[in-house]
Scaffold this motif. Sequence first.
Motif, PDB file in Angstrom:
ATOM      1  N   LYS A  12       0.944  -1.149  -0.012  1.00  0.00           N
ATOM      2  CA  LYS A  12      -0.224  -0.135  -0.042  1.00  0.00           C
ATOM      3  C   LYS A  12       0.717   1.379  -0.059  1.00  0.00           C
ATOM      4  N   ARG A  16       1.018   4.070  -2.834  1.00  0.00           N
ATOM      5  CA  ARG A  16       0.826   5.492  -2.667  1.00  0.00           C
ATOM      6  C   ARG A  16       1.857   6.300  -3.152  1.00  0.00           C
ATOM      7  N   TYR A  20      -0.857   5.653  -6.608  1.00  0.00           N
ATOM      8  CA  TYR A  20      -1.968   4.659  -7.020  1.00  0.00           C
ATOM      9  C   TYR A  20      -2.723   4.782  -5.763  1.00  0.00           C
ATOM     10  N   ASP A  21      -3.910   4.689  -5.749  1.00  0.00           N
ATOM     11  CA  ASP A  21      -5.008   4.478  -4.518  1.00  0.00           C
ATOM     12  C   ASP A  21      -5.212   2.903  -4.527  1.00  0.00           C
ATOM     13  N   SER A  22      -5.260   2.296  -3.433  1.00  0.00           N
ATOM     14  CA  SER A  22      -5.398   1.025  -3.222  1.00  0.00           C
ATOM     15  C   SER A  22      -6.536   0.506  -2.265  1.00  0.00           C
ATOM     16  N   VAL A  23      -7.249  -0.471  -2.231  1.00  0.00           N
ATOM     17  CA  VAL A  23      -8.220  -0.979  -1.138  1.00  0.00           C
ATOM     18  C   VAL A  23      -7.491  -2.389  -0.875  1.00  0.00           C
TER      19      VAL A  23
END
Length: 113
Positions: A12, A16, A20-23
Amino acid sequence: MDDDPDMLRGVKRLLRQYGYDSVLFPSAEALEEHDDFEEAFCIILDINLNGGSGIELRHRLKAAGISVPVIYMTGADNPAVRMAAFQSGCLAYLTKPFSAKSLIEPLGRASAG
């Protein structure tokens, strides 16, 4: 998705850092129960999950109509698993530990379309 919380946090942070956004998903079940893949352009899956396989999870997602590209990562590489991963249609197969570049390059291809 990885079953190692430290690995999840590390990926993560790396994502970032590159914008990049991540879940994050703590389990295969949590990912399968997720109902919003509209903005997802890639799923990063560990091959060896508690109680299952990332490759099997990929097949279940495809069967459910979720065709988001996948990058696999593993700490236990072997030729049979590598072949199964590539046959499942993955973008990349990364062996832990892997470089930032080896993850970011296939993500760039996925985000480009």
